[in-house]
Design a protein around this motif. Structure first.
Motif, PDB file in Angstrom:
ATOM      1  N   PRO A 281       0.800  -1.239   0.000  1.00 21.27           N
ATOM      2  CA  PRO A 281       0.000   0.000   0.000  1.00 21.27           C
ATOM      3  C   PRO A 281       0.829   1.284   0.000  1.00 21.27           C
ATOM      4  O   PRO A 281       0.324   2.340  -0.344  1.00 21.27           O
ATOM      5  CB  PRO A 281      -0.812  -0.109   1.299  1.00 21.27           C
ATOM      6  CG  PRO A 281      -0.870  -1.573   1.582  1.00 21.27           C
ATOM      7  CD  PRO A 281       0.438  -2.135   1.105  1.00 21.27           C
ATOM      8  N   VAL A 282       2.108   1.204   0.390  1.00 23.96           N
ATOM      9  CA  VAL A 282       2.942   2.411   0.340  1.00 23.96           C
ATOM     10  C   VAL A 282       3.983   2.325  -0.773  1.00 23.96           C
ATOM     11  O   VAL A 282       4.946   3.086  -0.810  1.00 23.96           O
ATOM     12  CB  VAL A 282       3.629   2.712   1.701  1.00 23.96           C
ATOM     13  CG1 VAL A 282       2.567   3.034   2.750  1.00 23.96           C
ATOM     14  CG2 VAL A 282       4.506   1.549   2.161  1.00 23.96           C
TER      15      VAL A 282
ATOM     16  N   LEU B 218       7.163   8.149   5.230  1.00 26.34           N
ATOM     17  CA  LEU B 218       6.601   7.255   6.246  1.00 26.34           C
ATOM     18  C   LEU B 218       7.114   7.649   7.628  1.00 26.34           C
ATOM     19  O   LEU B 218       8.155   8.292   7.764  1.00 26.34           O
ATOM     20  CB  LEU B 218       7.013   5.814   5.940  1.00 26.34           C
ATOM     21  CG  LEU B 218       6.603   5.265   4.562  1.00 26.34           C
ATOM     22  CD1 LEU B 218       7.260   3.913   4.323  1.00 26.34           C
ATOM     23  CD2 LEU B 218       5.091   5.155   4.463  1.00 26.34           C
ATOM     24  N   HIS B 219       6.369   7.222   8.659  1.00 25.22           N
ATOM     25  CA  HIS B 219       6.751   7.468  10.048  1.00 25.22           C
ATOM     26  C   HIS B 219       7.694   6.345  10.468  1.00 25.22           C
ATOM     27  O   HIS B 219       7.375   5.165  10.300  1.00 25.22           O
ATOM     28  CB  HIS B 219       5.485   7.473  10.904  1.00 25.22           C
ATOM     29  CG  HIS B 219       5.722   7.837  12.337  1.00 25.22           C
ATOM     30  ND1 HIS B 219       6.276   6.974  13.239  1.00 25.22           N
ATOM     31  CD2 HIS B 219       5.460   8.976  13.018  1.00 25.22           C
ATOM     32  CE1 HIS B 219       6.347   7.566  14.433  1.00 25.22           C
ATOM     33  NE2 HIS B 219       5.862   8.787  14.307  1.00 25.22           N
ATOM     34  N   TYR B 223       6.892   2.340  10.613  1.00 20.42           N
ATOM     35  CA  TYR B 223       7.436   1.580   9.480  1.00 20.42           C
ATOM     36  C   TYR B 223       8.904   1.184   9.634  1.00 20.42           C
ATOM     37  O   TYR B 223       9.417   0.421   8.820  1.00 20.42           O
ATOM     38  CB  TYR B 223       7.258   2.374   8.181  1.00 20.42           C
ATOM     39  CG  TYR B 223       5.843   2.353   7.661  1.00 20.42           C
ATOM     40  CD1 TYR B 223       5.439   1.344   6.792  1.00 20.42           C
ATOM     41  CD2 TYR B 223       4.908   3.299   8.048  1.00 20.42           C
ATOM     42  CE1 TYR B 223       4.134   1.298   6.320  1.00 20.42           C
ATOM     43  CE2 TYR B 223       3.599   3.263   7.588  1.00 20.42           C
ATOM     44  CZ  TYR B 223       3.219   2.269   6.715  1.00 20.42           C
ATOM     45  OH  TYR B 223       1.938   2.219   6.248  1.00 20.42           O
ATOM     46  N   GLY B 224       9.572   1.742  10.642  1.00 21.45           N
ATOM     47  CA  GLY B 224      11.017   1.533  10.751  1.00 21.45           C
ATOM     48  C   GLY B 224      11.392   0.071  10.952  1.00 21.45           C
ATOM     49  O   GLY B 224      10.955  -0.549  11.917  1.00 21.45           O
ATOM     50  N   GLY B 225      12.174  -0.452  10.059  1.00 24.24           N
ATOM     51  CA  GLY B 225      12.517  -1.875  10.047  1.00 24.24           C
ATOM     52  C   GLY B 225      12.108  -2.427   8.701  1.00 24.24           C
ATOM     53  O   GLY B 225      12.935  -2.523   7.792  1.00 24.24           O
ATOM     54  N   LYS B 320      12.979  14.747  13.323  1.00 23.93           N
ATOM     55  CA  LYS B 320      11.711  14.334  12.718  1.00 23.93           C
ATOM     56  C   LYS B 320      11.897  12.873  12.341  1.00 23.93           C
ATOM     57  O   LYS B 320      12.850  12.527  11.649  1.00 23.93           O
ATOM     58  CB  LYS B 320      11.397  15.183  11.489  1.00 23.93           C
ATOM     59  CG  LYS B 320      10.048  14.853  10.870  1.00 23.93           C
ATOM     60  CD  LYS B 320       9.733  15.749   9.685  1.00 23.93           C
ATOM     61  CE  LYS B 320       8.466  15.271   8.987  1.00 23.93           C
ATOM     62  NZ  LYS B 320       8.238  15.984   7.723  1.00 23.93           N
ATOM     63  N   THR B 321      10.971  12.038  12.809  1.00 24.16           N
ATOM     64  CA  THR B 321      11.146  10.599  12.625  1.00 24.16           C
ATOM     65  C   THR B 321      10.529  10.151  11.310  1.00 24.16           C
ATOM     66  O   THR B 321       9.572   9.384  11.276  1.00 24.16           O
ATOM     67  CB  THR B 321      10.509   9.848  13.805  1.00 24.16           C
ATOM     68  OG1 THR B 321       9.171  10.305  13.962  1.00 24.16           O
ATOM     69  CG2 THR B 321      11.278  10.094  15.075  1.00 24.16           C
ATOM     70  N   VAL B 322      11.145  10.632  10.243  1.00 24.77           N
ATOM     71  CA  VAL B 322      10.600  10.356   8.921  1.00 24.77           C
ATOM     72  C   VAL B 322      11.480   9.346   8.175  1.00 24.77           C
ATOM     73  O   VAL B 322      12.691   9.338   8.316  1.00 24.77           O
ATOM     74  CB  VAL B 322      10.493  11.674   8.110  1.00 24.77           C
ATOM     75  CG1 VAL B 322      11.867  12.261   7.826  1.00 24.77           C
ATOM     76  CG2 VAL B 322       9.736  11.469   6.798  1.00 24.77           C
ATOM     77  N   ILE B 323      10.815   8.470   7.434  1.00 21.78           N
ATOM     78  CA  ILE B 323      11.500   7.683   6.413  1.00 21.78           C
ATOM     79  C   ILE B 323      11.068   8.296   5.097  1.00 21.78           C
ATOM     80  O   ILE B 323       9.920   8.150   4.687  1.00 21.78           O
ATOM     81  CB  ILE B 323      11.099   6.200   6.459  1.00 21.78           C
ATOM     82  CG1 ILE B 323      11.481   5.597   7.820  1.00 21.78           C
ATOM     83  CG2 ILE B 323      11.783   5.420   5.322  1.00 21.78           C
ATOM     84  CD1 ILE B 323      11.065   4.137   7.976  1.00 21.78           C
ATOM     85  N   PRO B 324      11.965   9.060   4.464  1.00 21.15           N
ATOM     86  CA  PRO B 324      11.525   9.803   3.282  1.00 21.15           C
ATOM     87  C   PRO B 324      11.272   8.868   2.105  1.00 21.15           C
ATOM     88  O   PRO B 324      11.709   7.710   2.094  1.00 21.15           O
ATOM     89  CB  PRO B 324      12.705  10.726   2.998  1.00 21.15           C
ATOM     90  CG  PRO B 324      13.888  10.017   3.545  1.00 21.15           C
ATOM     91  CD  PRO B 324      13.390   9.236   4.741  1.00 21.15           C
ATOM     92  N   ALA B 325      10.570   9.391   1.123  1.00 18.10           N
ATOM     93  CA  ALA B 325      10.299   8.619  -0.093  1.00 18.10           C
ATOM     94  C   ALA B 325      11.486   8.627  -1.038  1.00 18.10           C
ATOM     95  O   ALA B 325      11.692   7.692  -1.792  1.00 18.10           O
ATOM     96  CB  ALA B 325       9.071   9.195  -0.800  1.00 18.10           C
TER      97      ALA B 325
END
Lengths: 460, 460
Positions: A281-282, B218-219, B223-225, B320-325
């Motif tokens: 979905p992502v 993504l957060h 999603y981390g992992g 900022k706990t982002v996983i960028p695209a």
């Protein structure tokens, strides 16, 4: 007919009145981030405190540096009881034009698939969830004249703006908060038919690293080759943070971590949380974590490492042949039980420094360090609550982890020494924080019944 | 007394008049990047063309899309001769308040160490250097009545703003440009007493790469992992571009490269270009290129790879706990003779794609691709020019490489099939492009004498 059966019957019979009470609570626009709604926040707190007092809970507003906390204590007796946490504040409502009905005029709506839902800002997050617990207490009082066990209520008004005042407030009020167990109703079900208890929250360590090479920017034509490039150094070090099996290569990183019990792992593996339905979905396909672990393990019980930001050199349009003096990255770690943030921080910094060429320097900035929080797998109240949920929903309650941190749970552990069960009835499609927030009528109704069963079980 | 001796004597005797002529040229504020100086650029071109006509060179302005080119042809005869390239435009002068005297009022100044220098914008870059050649021609004409060999002059007016119009102009005028050899006077000495001929210019390949993982940010808690992080992918790929010995790991990268002759390498190794005096002044210590190569080889005859920019994710203050695209980098390669930019480009892209997880995509943007240019080590005019310089300066002329690209040299090779000798008399402390630009009087005087010797040698 057992007391519990009578309580459950009362809940069923009283559902319309329960809804009316929830609607009254939802009509108060207690948007905590917006100073113009400060009075509404206080009104929501007062409304809730008054309602709790009707249940024999000595509730009142307790001031903080920000919006007041509703603190209540009821159920008496010598037994230590439970501390229930929720929040009465809600998110802002913009963009208002995307709402199908006014956000503070709650209504019941039938969804396209036939489900009935309560639509309003806060319907799910967190007024609806808070009221599942309150209505369960009300049913006990109606049937038995009393709460089944001592209950402390802590309903805060700043969760949607970071709970800034709460740690200090907890520290000052820890005497009033001591209980056997904390219950938090601010999470979700696994899916619409599967209840879940969140027992583990990952911790977070967030570091910023700055690598310096030359004392100025250099021209890559005149210096390219002999001159150290800090972006090369940074990518080389960060590119080595994971091995080919997706494991973090920092020495000692996995020390102290234990696996969940076999039955929990087996339950997780039976879930349909495949790459296809979690990653697709992502726009992703392959799990990027440890190769030997399932997606759900990677999320619930395994630590991770992410580079959240990176920058250095020329980032504008076109080309510039620069060898910059510095390069930067933000690197974070989701931690699990057994990992100490300070130890990991030092290990990470040593990992970077050990790989640093002698003419480079590294500077670190520590943004956050919070340990993971995990309920012991053998906690007797955990088994009791799980059994109660399973009985209500007719389906094994899952014990799940959460990849993200919920600071209040760490605070309860750190400041009051209390374990927390996170039990909630929200669904993924509740659109919390978005227009047309909703809470399924089933979540509300069976949520109340679930709490009745859990309180009965915990009262023993 | 040979003709050359008479010419050299004439140069010595005429030095004051040569200076007057240079000063007249320097007084014209021909700043090419500033549209308000367009007329000054044209005036400088006209001034130079008139001066050349006085030497029997049929010179005139040739229009381009920008400032005109001075094109001249003289010396007649059947023999093919030389093409001399320089530029009459200069850099802007700001910050004006840092100049000790007005930039377009040239003067002679005695430096702290006793050296005498011409101070003005353009004194070194490139009016002073151009006039060393013009004055050498003038001395030949004065002594012999003619130039010693056919000379074509190409003096452009847009070098300081990227020579935008020149490639098209060269293509259209290639018939007028054919010569045995191009001579460019826009480079420097090795040091104040050691002349140098730049025989090799590295090429440049500049790529931008964009890695896309998920279709949204993504957060990292949620999603981390499992979720692919494109910054991790990028650092892992770019971090692998070099091995532990500093060699570029792209397959085939070094194919086709040959070493300079042993005597050239020996001369380089005898130079005092150590890490201490090349890297220490910019705050570095360890050469970062191929371990088996000296600093000077890393600069003159070995290719390099640099990451000139990198960016992705959150780069602001705090966390900022982002996983960028997406994640991005600008990667460039300095190329040497034997390397084809297109081949290297494809090899680099294949290197990235080969390492890309299946759920990521890479997009490339090509910013530049220019091959290296190198004079054949055995070119007979190279030996002649080297001998002439050695005789003038009493010190072996060095054959050096330049890490940076000079596009005109590649154009001469590509469009006219002509080799170029880059010979100049600038010094590292000339402050070109900066306030108080200067040109040593010795550079000017012995520069003129050097060209006289070189022209005599090339005329055979």
């Amino acid at each position: 007919m057992t007391v519990l059966d009578q309580v459950l019957a009362r809940i069923d019979a009283d559902l319309d009145a329960s809804l009316d009470r929830l609607f009254a609570f939802l009509r108060i626009p207690s948007i905590s981030t917006d100073p113009s709604h400060a009075a509404d926040c206080r009104a929501a707190a007062a409304h809730l405190a008054a309602d709790l007092r009707g249940l024999g809970i000595a509730a009142d507003l307790s001031e903080t540096a920000g919006h007041p906390v509703v603190l209540g204590c009821g159920g008496g007796g010598d037994a230590r009881g439970v501390l229930f946490y929720g929040h009465y504040d809600v998110q802002p409502v913009d963009p208002l034009d995307l709402w199908d009905s006014p956000p503070f005029e709650p209504r019941l709506k039938t969804l396209a698939d036939g489900r009935r839902a309560i639509v309003a800002r806060g319907a799910s997050d967190d007024k609806g969830q808070v009221m599942t617990f309150v209505e369960a207490c009300r049913a006990f009082v109606a049937v038995t004249g009393a709460l089944p066990l001592p209950v402390t209520m802590l309903i805060e008004g700043e969760e949607e703006c970071g709970s800034k005042s709460l740690p200090d407030w907890i520290e000052q009020n820890r005497g009033a908060l001591s209980a056997d167990l904390a219950l938090v109703c601010d999470t979700g079900m696994w899916d619409a038919s599967t209840p879940a208890i969140t027992t583990a929250l990952r911790g977070l360590l967030y570091e910023e690293v700055e690598i310096t090479a030359a004392d100025r920017d250099l021209h890559s034509g005149l210096y390219g080759g002999p001159a150290r490039n800090p972006i090369r150094v940074l990518t080389s070090i960060l590119g080595g943070l994971h091995d080919a099996d997706g494991r973090v290569t920092i020495p000692g990183f996995y020390d102290g971590i234990t696996d969940p019990p076999a039955d929990v792992l087996a339950a997780w593996r039976s879930l349909d949380l495949t790459p296809d339905n979690f990653l697709k979905p992502v726009g992703l396909a392959e799990p990027a974590g440890e190769r030997s672990r399932t997606v759900i393990e990677q999320l619930f019980c395994r630590p991770s490492c992410d580079i959240n930001g990176i920058w250095g050199g020329y980032t504008g349009a076109g080309s510039k042949t620069v060898i910059p003096a510095k390069a930067f990255a933000k690197v974070s770690f989701r931690l699990v039980a057994g990992q100490d943030p300070d130890t990991i921080r030092q290990a990470f910094r040593a990992f970077v420094r050990e790989k640093l060429p002698s003419d480079c320097t590294a500077r670190f900035e520590d943004h956050t360090g919070a340990p993971a929080v995990a309920v012991p797998w053998d906690l007797k109240q955990l088994a009791a609550a799980r059994k109660a949920l399973t009985e209500e929903w007719g389906r094994d309650a899952l014990l799940v982890g959460s990849g993200a941190s919920i600071p209040i749970v760490a605070d309860f552990k750190r400041l009051v020494g209390m374990d927390t069960l996170l039990i909630g009835f929200a669904l993924d499609d509740d659109r919390i924080h978005s227009p047309n927030e909703k809470y399924d009528l089933v979540s509300f109704h069976k949520g109340i019944r679930s709490w009745a069963r859990i309180l009965s079980a915990l009262a023993g």
